[in-house]
Design a protein around this motif. Structure first.
Motif, short mmCIF file in Angstrom:
data_model
loop_
_atom_site.label_atom_id
_atom_site.label_comp_id
_atom_site.label_asym_id
_atom_site.label_seq_id
_atom_site.Cartn_x
_atom_site.Cartn_y
_atom_site.Cartn_z
N ARG A 101 0.82 -1.20 0.00
CA ARG A 101 0.00 0.00 0.00
C ARG A 101 0.86 1.26 0.00
N ARG A 102 1.89 1.25 0.86
CA ARG A 102 2.67 2.46 1.04
C ARG A 102 3.53 2.82 -0.17
N ARG A 103 4.05 1.82 -0.88
CA ARG A 103 5.00 2.15 -1.94
C ARG A 103 4.32 2.68 -3.19
N GLN A 104 2.98 2.68 -3.19
CA GLN A 104 2.29 3.17 -4.40
C GLN A 104 2.60 4.62 -4.71
N LYS A 105 2.97 5.39 -3.69
CA LYS A 105 3.26 6.81 -3.91
C LYS A 105 4.71 7.06 -4.29
N VAL A 106 5.47 5.97 -4.42
CA VAL A 106 6.88 6.09 -4.76
C VAL A 106 7.11 5.42 -6.11
N GLY A 107 7.85 6.10 -6.99
CA GLY A 107 8.16 5.52 -8.30
C GLY A 107 9.66 5.48 -8.50
N ARG A 176 6.36 5.48 -17.73
CA ARG A 176 5.71 4.41 -16.96
C ARG A 176 5.66 4.76 -15.47
N ALA A 177 6.76 5.32 -14.97
CA ALA A 177 6.79 5.70 -13.54
C ALA A 177 5.85 6.88 -13.29
N LEU A 178 5.85 7.86 -14.18
CA LEU A 178 5.01 9.05 -13.98
C LEU A 178 3.52 8.74 -14.06
N LEU A 186 12.32 8.22 -7.76
CA LEU A 186 13.70 7.82 -7.50
C LEU A 186 14.39 7.55 -8.84
N LEU A 187 15.52 8.19 -9.06
CA LEU A 187 16.23 8.04 -10.33
C LEU A 187 17.64 7.54 -10.05
#
Ligand SMILES: Nc1ncnc2c1ncn2[C@@H]1O[C@H](COP(=O)(O)OP(=O)(O)O)[C@@H](O)[C@H]1O
Ligand SMILES: [Mg+2]
Lengths: 270, 222
Positions: A101-107, A176-178, A186-187
């Motif tokens: 659930r939490r990692r959905q806001k992180v790309g 895809r990340a955006l 994270l890059l």
């Protein structure tokens, strides 16, 4: 315990340790990142930069401490524990369901692109919109088309990844990340695997995104010109600790620490 | 015993061909088992809890490392004694053959899964894709592309081992030759020749097609 307020950091590392076997890669690492900040991580190879991003993507997990919170060892995102979860007033190591659930806001965008080779470009960008965010197919496709236009690949929608150059593949990976509307992007050395002539296009896309969005970005790169242009802050790492941090202008023109000076001299000499 | 006779060969052909049809039927049933059970074993090897994975691995290893003929005879007598004497040799034989080859196909599938770069799993995690979706949309398509040719080769090998089921009385080609020769005191040479030629006629084109498929997969965009 921090409560959500507007001027609270979006990411907080509180005395985070990370071991691989006997090797302590991150040592009681502390830092805060504010919403919308663009932070570049620099430092020699093996200093732990990738590990920090992978912890935030939950591809790695912090090394647990006895009393989380009191003794640190916790990553916080948007004011809530991230590497841990609250249970009965205490922090426990997060389980897979919580992390999902939490990692959905992180790309994340990877050095090796990691596009799905069995899907055409369009579906690479729609797949998680439909199956993670449960958007309708039409909505997902419209969003994918917009983003692929933004990265300059409208004409490649029906191609398979291996029909594209590395630079094009990486731009698809960015789209895809955006598409997931991340708060944090994270890059990790996203241009390191590219032929030199393909680097500029990818960096141009990232510059554009940095200018037109307020996504918080953590960037690991050896492209110092790019770091200088897009970031608000540069953190210099060595052996799992922050050696020095400052605005890009100051750190690149007047580094204070010997290790930073040596590192920058070596990178700029390349 | 006398020598080769064209007339006798012609006379035997329909019978042996009947046996060949049985071989094809066994292959179809065992093939489905080998394809699906092998897949199930390979996937559960990555997803099932340890307490389930461990015994499944043991069983598969046991099956791979003991002779097919022993397995066929053992299961045939064990089922008719202790489970259900009504089960036909065709059913029991096809099941044992299919399970035996599932132990090989599962290894080919497993190799196909392990060859998928770690970055694919990581990208799927980064996109928070649900686990069943990761398998269906990312892992299985890439794995099948890598393992299809190997699995096809196992099926060809399996097809050629159907005569093992002669031992429990499945009416495949050897049984048919035996039946004819038992009555006429001759015909083994003709019968086995026909059986061999039928095997060749069936497996050669399939082997060539598998080879083509391998080349095409290697060249395709995906
Ligand atoms: N999965 C792993 N297993 C063991 N050691 C690892 C693993 N990942 C990273 N390391 C080690 O951790 C250290 C930091 O690695 P990394 O974060 O990749 O550094 P950087 O990105 O700054 O080059 C290195 O010494 C590396 O060898
Ligand atoms: Mg790295």
């Amino acid at each position: 315990m921090p409560s959500p307020t507007s001027n609270e950091p979006i990411i907080r590392f509180d005395r985070v340790n990370k071991d691989f076997g006997d090797l302590r890669v991150l040592k009681e690492l502390c830092f805060d990142i504010d919403p919308g900040e663009r932070v570049t991580l620099i430092g020699p190879s093996g200093s732990g930069k990738t590990t920090i991003l992978r912890l935030l993507m939950t591809l790695e997990h912090v090394t647990p401490v006895k009393h989380p919170d009191e003794n640190g060892g916790v990553i916080w995102v948007e004011g809530e524990p991230y590497s841990h979860m609250k249970k009965g007033g205490k922090l426990h190591v997060a389980n897979e369901r919580y992390l999902r659930r939490r990692r959905q806001k992180v790309g994340m965008v990877f050095q090796q692109f990691n596009l799905f080779p069995n899907m055409r470009v369009l579906r690479n960008v729609t797949e998680a919109q439909v199956h993670t965010l449960r958007r309708s197919k039409d909505e997902a496709e419209a969003k994918a088309r917009d983003l692929l236009e933004l990265v300059g690949l409208s004409d490649k929608i029906d191609n398979y990844p291996n029909q594209l150059s590395g630079g094009q593949q990486q731009r698809v990976a960015i789209a895809r990340a955006l598409a997931m509307d991340p708060d944090i992007l994270l890059l990790d050395e996203v241009t390191s695997a590219l032929d030199p002539e393909l680097v500029a296009d990818v960096l141009a896309v990232l510059r554009d995104i940095a200018e037109t969005t307020s996504i918080t970005m953590l960037i690991v790169t050896h492209e110092m010109g790019f770091a200088r242009d897009v970031s608000n802050r540069v953190m210099m790492f060595d052996q799992g600790v922050i050696v020095e941090e400052d605005t890009p202008d100051r750190i690149f023109s007047d580094p204070q620490e010997v290790r930073t000076q040596d590192f920058l001299r070596a990178v700029l000499a390349e | 015993m006398d020598g080769w006779s064209n007339e006798r060969a012609a006379e035997m052909f329909p019978m042996v061909f009947e046996g060949f049809v049985v071989v094809l039927q066994v292959t179809a049933v065992s093939g489905v088992i080998a394809i699906l059970l092998g897949l199930l074993v390979a996937i559960s090897d990555q997803t099932a809890p340890f307490w389930l994975r461990r015994p499944v691995n043991w069983i598969m290893q046991f099956v791979r490392n003991t002779p097919l003929l022993v397995q066929v005879l053992f299961v045939w007598y064990a089922t008719s004694l202790y489970i259900n004497p009504e089960w036909t040799a065709f059913v029991v034989g096809s099941a044992v053959l299919g399970i035996h080859y599932a132990s090989y196909t599962s290894e080919s599938y497993r190799a196909g899964i392990e060859a998928i770069p770690k970055g694919q799993w990581e990208a799927a995690t980064a996109l928070s894709l649900p686990r069943h979706r990761v398998w269906l949309a990312i892992i299985l398509p890439q794995m099948l592309r890598r393992s299809t040719a190997a699995v096809a080769n196992w099926l060809i090998a399996m097809f050629k081992e159907v005569p093992t089921l002669f031992a429990i009385g499945v009416l495949e080609m050897l049984a048919m030759v035996d039946r004819y020769a038992g009555l006429n005191y001759t015909g083994y040479v003709e019968g086995y020749t026909i059986a061999g030629l039928l095997f060749l006629a069936a497996s050669y084109p399939v082997a060539v097609a598998t080879r083509r498929l391998e080349i095409r997969l290697a060249k395709s965009n995906f």
